[in-house]
Design a protein around this motif. Sequence first.
Motif, PDB file in Angstrom:
ATOM      1  N   LEU A  40       0.810  -1.220   0.000  1.00 15.06           N
ATOM      2  CA  LEU A  40       0.000   0.000   0.000  1.00 15.06           C
ATOM      3  C   LEU A  40       0.844   1.271   0.000  1.00 15.06           C
ATOM      4  O   LEU A  40       0.550   2.227  -0.723  1.00 15.06           O
ATOM      5  N   LEU A  41       1.924   1.289   0.810  1.00 16.17           N
ATOM      6  CA  LEU A  41       2.700   2.505   1.002  1.00 16.17           C
ATOM      7  C   LEU A  41       4.020   2.522   0.249  1.00 16.17           C
ATOM      8  O   LEU A  41       4.582   3.593   0.017  1.00 16.17           O
ATOM      9  N   GLY A  42       4.552   1.334  -0.097  1.00  9.17           N
ATOM     10  CA  GLY A  42       5.794   1.280  -0.861  1.00  9.17           C
ATOM     11  C   GLY A  42       7.049   1.264  -0.005  1.00  9.17           C
ATOM     12  O   GLY A  42       7.007   1.442   1.219  1.00  9.17           O
ATOM     13  N   GLU A  43       8.184   1.100  -0.685  1.00 13.21           N
ATOM     14  CA  GLU A  43       9.471   0.956  -0.002  1.00 13.21           C
ATOM     15  C   GLU A  43       9.886   2.218   0.751  1.00 13.21           C
ATOM     16  O   GLU A  43      10.481   2.146   1.829  1.00 13.21           O
ATOM     17  N   GLU A  44       9.590   3.389   0.209  1.00 21.34           N
ATOM     18  CA  GLU A  44      10.091   4.627   0.797  1.00 21.34           C
ATOM     19  C   GLU A  44       9.494   4.879   2.181  1.00 21.34           C
ATOM     20  O   GLU A  44      10.228   5.195   3.129  1.00 21.34           O
ATOM     21  N   VAL A  45       8.175   4.747   2.316  1.00 17.36           N
ATOM     22  CA  VAL A  45       7.543   4.961   3.622  1.00 17.36           C
ATOM     23  C   VAL A  45       8.034   3.915   4.618  1.00 17.36           C
ATOM     24  O   VAL A  45       8.287   4.228   5.792  1.00 17.36           O
ATOM     25  N   LEU A  46       8.194   2.673   4.168  1.00 23.36           N
ATOM     26  CA  LEU A  46       8.754   1.653   5.049  1.00 23.36           C
ATOM     27  C   LEU A  46      10.167   2.035   5.471  1.00 23.36           C
ATOM     28  O   LEU A  46      10.598   1.729   6.592  1.00 23.36           O
ATOM     29  N   GLY A  47      10.902   2.685   4.597  1.00 26.69           N
ATOM     30  CA  GLY A  47      12.237   3.153   4.945  1.00 26.69           C
ATOM     31  C   GLY A  47      12.198   4.189   6.054  1.00 26.69           C
ATOM     32  O   GLY A  47      12.962   4.112   7.021  1.00 26.69           O
ATOM     33  N   TYR A  48      11.316   5.192   5.935  1.00 23.53           N
ATOM     34  CA  TYR A  48      11.166   6.192   6.997  1.00 23.53           C
ATOM     35  C   TYR A  48      10.778   5.523   8.326  1.00 23.53           C
ATOM     36  O   TYR A  48      11.309   5.863   9.393  1.00 23.53           O
ATOM     37  N   TYR A  49       9.854   4.598   8.237  1.00 24.34           N
ATOM     38  CA  TYR A  49       9.376   3.875   9.419  1.00 24.34           C
ATOM     39  C   TYR A  49      10.519   3.104  10.067  1.00 24.34           C
ATOM     40  O   TYR A  49      10.712   3.159  11.302  1.00 24.34           O
ATOM     41  N   SER A  50      11.317   2.406   9.274  1.00 21.17           N
ATOM     42  CA  SER A  50      12.403   1.583   9.803  1.00 21.17           C
ATOM     43  C   SER A  50      13.498   2.437  10.428  1.00 21.17           C
ATOM     44  O   SER A  50      14.039   2.093  11.485  1.00 21.17           O
TER      45      SER A  50
END
Length: 480
Positions: free
Chosen positions: A31-41
Amino acid sequence: MRLGQTSIVYLVSKVVGSLLGFVATVYFARLLGEEVLGYYSITLALVAWLAIAGKIGITGAIVKRVSEGEERASYITAGGLMMGGVFVVIALATLAFRGAIDRYVGAPVAVFVVLLVFAELLRSFAFSSLQGHHLVHVYALLATVKMGLRSLAQIGLVVAGWALSGMLVGYAAGAIVVGIASLWILGFRPAMPRREHFGRLVEFAKFSWLGNMRAKTFDSVDIIVLGFFVPAGLVGIYSVVWSITQFLNIFGSAISTTLFPEISKEAAEDNSRAVSNLVENALAYAGLLLIPGLIGGGLLGDRLLLIYGEGFVEGTSVLVILVAALLAYTYTMQLLNTLGAVDRPDLAFRANAVFIVSNLLLNFALVPTVGWVGAAVATFLSATVGLSLSFRYARTLVDFAVPYAEIGRQWIAAAAMGGVVYAARGVGETYWIADYNAPFVVSLVGVGAGAYICVLLVISTRFRTTVTDNLPFDVPVVGG
């Protein structure tokens, strides 16, 4: 409850929690993609390091002192007061440097960082109190509840349009609710601590705090370093790969968590033979899932990552390296666990210091030169260094024999499993799989797991005995 059954409760609870996390991560990735997961991580990695300062070894000291059985409420209260004081300092410092934090992460997250640090410290404080009371199985069940609550809250908030903010708030909500529930279940009532309670906690914590840093270094220093040198999208892929490897570490983590209070108790009673047996059992089973996981990752890594989205397949090579690193690390974890349990946190401190320094130096040396794969290589090399040093120290204190034969049988069973999975994948891709990746991967994992367990039951008397001793019912075929 027998130790094996306690470990099984812990294991099953962690598996369920990890599956919930897996489903949620797949949803967020798509749903959100790699970039948002990157910020989250990156945010969570930053929180993990700040939480280390909040714990400064206190949680490990709480487990140790409470597990010894005397004046438990006073030690828990003293530990809580110490952690609370440090949190206030962390919160003020985070808000003071919120601009720098937001720029590093790439998103406005400083206020969420304060909330997440509070949630993590509360959870750690409550869970360490449960572990000290030998309630590892209760802690494990609550950890699963935390994962479920977190996933539901995150999904609900993301659906409501909160995106990254929803993921962070949901993460904190699960930890806070379960932390409060843990203290309620424990029936904790504060007791006025004396100076000696603070002193004995500090006595242990001044060495054990580096153990917390070692764990977080292994878990997140590569994410922190990657945040400086690579795009957020690659950090997101790396974090997904890392979450997969953590699933394979569940059993090793279950063993160390379950055995620490038991080794501590036997060591306090000078029962050296019991301590040796516990250490040998820990080493015999630490790689039970990781050994087949290493072979399975090489065979199925690309298709497993495809479940998250096509962009995540780029992390296949990183997956194999990280599983190998985790295999070395999980044996290291058992040995360092032993050093702490026999009240020699000074030796664990030395081993942890070498591991941390080597991990940091290797990450900063390899990531800028090799790229993001360098982070995985750095993790593997530092884990190997840590294993060598922790083994040396543990052998000076505990007379244990390394169960090479049992570990070798696990490799034999994993090799047989690999042959079965390789053949099954070839047949499936030829005749069926073109458009059904997720069910195909699940099927292959199931076939591989079944093959591994069956072969191991046949060739390992020790594994058969462990299984039959800890099942609540008799299995004549296995027991025979």
